[in-house]
Motif scaffolding. Structure first.
Motif, mmCIF file in Angstrom:
data_model
loop_
_atom_site.group_PDB
_atom_site.id
_atom_site.type_symbol
_atom_site.label_atom_id
_atom_site.label_comp_id
_atom_site.label_asym_id
_atom_site.label_seq_id
_atom_site.Cartn_x
_atom_site.Cartn_y
_atom_site.Cartn_z
ATOM 1 N N LYS A 60 0.818 -1.226 0.000
ATOM 2 C CA LYS A 60 0.000 0.000 0.000
ATOM 3 C C LYS A 60 0.844 1.264 0.000
ATOM 4 N N SER A 61 1.983 1.238 0.666
ATOM 5 C CA SER A 61 2.780 2.464 0.818
ATOM 6 C C SER A 61 3.733 2.729 -0.342
ATOM 7 N N ASN A 62 3.803 1.846 -1.323
ATOM 8 C CA ASN A 62 4.772 2.021 -2.402
ATOM 9 C C ASN A 62 4.178 2.386 -3.753
ATOM 10 N N ASN A 63 2.878 2.595 -3.812
ATOM 11 C CA ASN A 63 2.246 3.113 -5.023
ATOM 12 C C ASN A 63 2.646 2.342 -6.288
ATOM 13 N N PHE A 64 2.482 1.033 -6.240
ATOM 14 C CA PHE A 64 2.809 0.211 -7.400
ATOM 15 C C PHE A 64 1.713 0.325 -8.444
ATOM 16 N N SER A 65 2.100 0.374 -9.705
ATOM 17 C CA SER A 65 1.125 0.361 -10.799
ATOM 18 C C SER A 65 0.562 -1.041 -10.982
ATOM 19 N N TYR A 66 1.417 -2.042 -10.850
ATOM 20 C CA TYR A 66 1.047 -3.444 -11.004
ATOM 21 C C TYR A 66 1.867 -4.283 -10.053
ATOM 22 N N ALA A 67 1.329 -5.462 -9.750
ATOM 23 C CA ALA A 67 2.074 -6.452 -8.977
ATOM 24 C C ALA A 67 2.054 -7.764 -9.749
ATOM 25 N N ILE A 68 3.204 -8.360 -9.895
ATOM 26 C CA ILE A 68 3.335 -9.671 -10.525
ATOM 27 C C ILE A 68 3.858 -10.602 -9.436
ATOM 28 N N VAL A 69 3.048 -11.570 -9.058
ATOM 29 C CA VAL A 69 3.395 -12.484 -7.972
ATOM 30 C C VAL A 69 3.635 -13.860 -8.567
ATOM 31 N N ILE A 70 4.812 -14.384 -8.346
ATOM 32 C CA ILE A 70 5.173 -15.692 -8.879
ATOM 33 C C ILE A 70 5.084 -16.699 -7.733
ATOM 34 N N VAL A 71 4.211 -17.658 -7.881
ATOM 35 C CA VAL A 71 3.961 -18.643 -6.837
ATOM 36 C C VAL A 71 4.347 -20.012 -7.371
ATOM 37 N N GLY A 72 4.982 -20.796 -6.552
ATOM 38 C CA GLY A 72 5.345 -22.152 -6.957
ATOM 39 C C GLY A 72 5.500 -23.029 -5.743
ATOM 40 N N GLU A 73 5.667 -24.296 -5.993
ATOM 41 C CA GLU A 73 5.885 -25.233 -4.903
ATOM 42 C C GLU A 73 6.810 -26.333 -5.374
#
Length: 156
Positions: A60-73
């Motif tokens: 919230k505090s970093n004003n990102f335009s987008y977030a790309i979350v890479i999830v794996g196991e």
């Protein structure tokens, strides 16, 4: 999508799999991480910020335009490591087995290549609905069998 992401001032890339090649213990295989591929793909004015596990305040505090979350196991986690409580974001691209070439993931995220993604199984709303199959009287999935999309490459 490239034109949208290129116009972004800040993109958050999160998740340990962003900086690995998914090949635990293998220092021999050459390749590109997803983080390095994203960093290469964006416009030089776009800041890419990596955080393995950012909390809500950081996001919230970093004003990102987008977030790309890479999830794996790791392979051991199939079934035993599955979560029964998944939160779906605004959009999701599931890319199984990207291997050692992160550029393949970045290529479709940024529109260099089109892709087609269709569910090979029903995506249920809750585990209480299982088993669920097309034609069942209680068939009310979050995403039905065959749901998905097809994109075209963005012309630069």
């Amino acid at each position: 999508m490239r034109f949208i992401l290129n116009a972004a001032s800040r993109i958050l890339v999160a998740g340990i799999w962003a900086i690995t090649k998914g090949l635990s213990g293998n220092n021999i295989t050459a390749g590109t991480t997803i983080l390095s591929a994203i960093t290469t793909a964006v416009d030089s004015s776009t800041e890419v910020v990596y955080s393995e596990n950012p909390d809500g305040d950081f996001v919230k505090s970093n004003n990102f335009s987008y977030a790309i979350v890479i999830v794996g196991e790791h392979p051991y986690a199939e079934s035993q490591g599955d979560s029964l409580n998944l939160t779906i974001a605004d959009s999701v691209v599931a890319a199984w087995l990207p291997g050692s070439e992160g550029h393949g993931v970045a290529d479709v995220l940024f529109g260099d290549y089109g892709f087609t993604g269709k569910l090979a199984c029903t995506w249920f709303k809750t585990v209480d609905q299982l088993p669920m199959n097309v034609g069942d009287s209680h068939y009310d999935p979050l995403f039905p069998f065959g749901f998905g999309l097809t994109t075209e490459p963005v012309q630069a």
